[in-house]
Design an enzyme around this catalytic site. Structure first.
Site, PDB file in Angstrom:
ATOM      1  N   GLY A  83       0.784  -1.236   0.000  1.00  0.00           N
ATOM      2  CA  GLY A  83       0.000   0.000   0.000  1.00  0.00           C
ATOM      3  C   GLY A  83       0.815   1.286   0.000  1.00  0.00           C
ATOM      4  O   GLY A  83       0.353   2.305   0.500  1.00  0.00           O
TER       5      GLY A  83
ATOM      6  N   MET B 247      -4.126  -6.787  -7.337  1.00  0.00           N
ATOM      7  CA  MET B 247      -3.485  -7.830  -8.134  1.00  0.00           C
ATOM      8  C   MET B 247      -4.427  -8.750  -8.901  1.00  0.00           C
ATOM      9  O   MET B 247      -3.974  -9.743  -9.455  1.00  0.00           O
ATOM     10  CB  MET B 247      -2.563  -8.663  -7.235  1.00  0.00           C
TER      11      MET B 247
ATOM     12  N   ASN C 194       1.417   3.091  -2.600  1.00  0.00           N
ATOM     13  CA  ASN C 194       0.670   4.041  -3.444  1.00  0.00           C
ATOM     14  C   ASN C 194      -0.544   4.584  -2.700  1.00  0.00           C
ATOM     15  O   ASN C 194      -0.884   5.762  -2.850  1.00  0.00           O
ATOM     16  CB  ASN C 194       0.262   3.385  -4.761  1.00  0.00           C
TER      17      ASN C 194
ATOM     18  N   HIS D 134       0.436   1.508 -13.210  1.00  0.00           N
ATOM     19  CA  HIS D 134       1.230   0.377 -13.695  1.00  0.00           C
ATOM     20  C   HIS D 134       2.704   0.783 -13.678  1.00  0.00           C
ATOM     21  O   HIS D 134       3.056   1.881 -14.151  1.00  0.00           O
ATOM     22  CB  HIS D 134       0.796  -0.011 -15.114  1.00  0.00           C
TER      23      HIS D 134
HETATM   24  C1  GAR Z   1       3.120  -0.958  -7.479  1.00  0.00           C
HETATM   25  O1  GAR Z   1       4.404  -0.903  -8.021  1.00  0.00           O
HETATM   26  C2  GAR Z   1       2.084  -0.946  -8.583  1.00  0.00           C
HETATM   27  O2  GAR Z   1       2.424  -0.142  -9.674  1.00  0.00           O
HETATM   28  C3  GAR Z   1       2.085  -2.399  -8.971  1.00  0.00           C
HETATM   29  O3  GAR Z   1       2.155  -3.100  -7.764  1.00  0.00           O
HETATM   30  C4  GAR Z   1       2.873  -2.318  -6.812  1.00  0.00           C
HETATM   31  C5  GAR Z   1       2.057  -2.195  -5.552  1.00  0.00           C
HETATM   32  O4  GAR Z   1       2.775  -1.566  -4.528  1.00  0.00           O
HETATM   33  N1  GAR Z   1       0.919  -2.718  -9.763  1.00  0.00           N
HETATM   34  C6  GAR Z   1       0.946  -3.576 -10.778  1.00  0.00           C
HETATM   35  O5  GAR Z   1       1.937  -4.191 -11.111  1.00  0.00           O
HETATM   36  C7  GAR Z   1      -0.378  -3.728 -11.509  1.00  0.00           C
HETATM   37  N2  GAR Z   1      -0.182  -4.356 -12.786  1.00  0.00           N
HETATM   38  P1  GAR Z   1       2.049  -0.871  -3.310  1.00  0.00           P
HETATM   39  O6  GAR Z   1       1.070  -1.888  -2.701  1.00  0.00           O
HETATM   40  O7  GAR Z   1       3.182  -0.565  -2.356  1.00  0.00           O
HETATM   41  O8  GAR Z   1       1.354   0.360  -3.803  1.00  0.00           O
END
Ligand code: GAR
Length: 209
Positions: free
Chosen positions: A12, A91, A14, A110
């Site tokens: 989390g 995911m 982001n 992404h």
């Molecule tokens: C992030 O890097 C996001 O861009 C990626 O998963 C990570 C989640 O991190 N998303 C994807 O790859 C979607 N295709 P977070 O839970 O620390 O935000």
């Protein structure tokens, strides 16, 4: 006021960038009203709790398919009167029921410059492994509207990040998050909440403030 739901599956960071932006007053016309996690153990739920945002779990393991999960999720979003859905490290691929219920109102981040290193199977660290093994010198992040085509919806914002000699997927992931994702995701949410995004086919026009 746009009520925002942030969908998460993991750490989390982001989500945290969105919470920080909200605390800085950057979402004048929006509010994070819910955090919905596909896993009960996601640290993102702890971040929501600390910020006083209601957290919900829709556990993928309770459903036979992504479609079943999507139907329950769509109902929940309607009940919460959500106007913008943000996929922040969510995911699972959501099916057409949600996309039809929220046309051009679902945003995904992404960790690559779409159309490179995207589509099914490209998520999390796999994206950075693919960029490094291809040998690109520049990667980055993309924020886009979600359509039925996985990672293929209209692009809102992109930001480039250089690859450096000796990068591992983990090091590159951190750089892409810090320099790109945590900046462009809150910016896109803010633009949406101010009604400054207009979609014309594949093109997203951004109107001046
Ligand atoms: C992030 O890097 C996001 O861009 C990626 O998963 C990570 C989640 O991190 N998303 C994807 O790859 C979607 N295709 P977070 O839970 O620390 O935000």
């Amino acid at each position: 006021m746009v009520r925002i739901a942030v969908l998460v599956s993991g750490g989390g960071t982001n989500l945290q960038a969105l919470i920080d932006a909200q605390n800085r007053g950057e979402f004048k016309d929006g509010t994070i009203a819910a955090v919905i996690s596909s896993s009960p153990d996601a640290f993102a739920l702890e971040r929501a709790k600390r910020a006083g945002i209601p957290g919900y779990v829709i556990n993928r393991r309770d459903y036979a398919s992504n479609q079943e999960l999507t139907l329950v999720l769509t109902r929940q979003l309607r009940e919460l009167d959500i106007g913008l859905v943000v996929l922040a490290g969510f995911m699972y691929i959501l099916t057409s029921e949600l996309i039809d219920a929220y046309p051009n109102a679902i945003i995904n981040v992404h960790p690559a410059l779409i159309p490179s290193f995207c589509g099914e199977g490209f998520y999390g660290l796999h994206v950075h492994e693919a960029a490094l093994s291809y040998g690109v010198k520049v990667t980055g992040a993309t924020v886009h509207f979600v359509s039925e085509d996985c990672d293929g919806g209209p692009i809102i914002l992109q930001r480039a990040v250089p690859i450096q000699e000796g990068d591992t997927p983990e090091v590159l992931q951190c750089r892409v998050m810090e320099q790109a994702e945590w900046r462009i995701l809150p910016e896109a949410v803010s633009l949406f909440c101010q009604s400054r995004l207009r979609v014309e086919g594949r093109i997203v026009h951004i109107s001046p403030a």
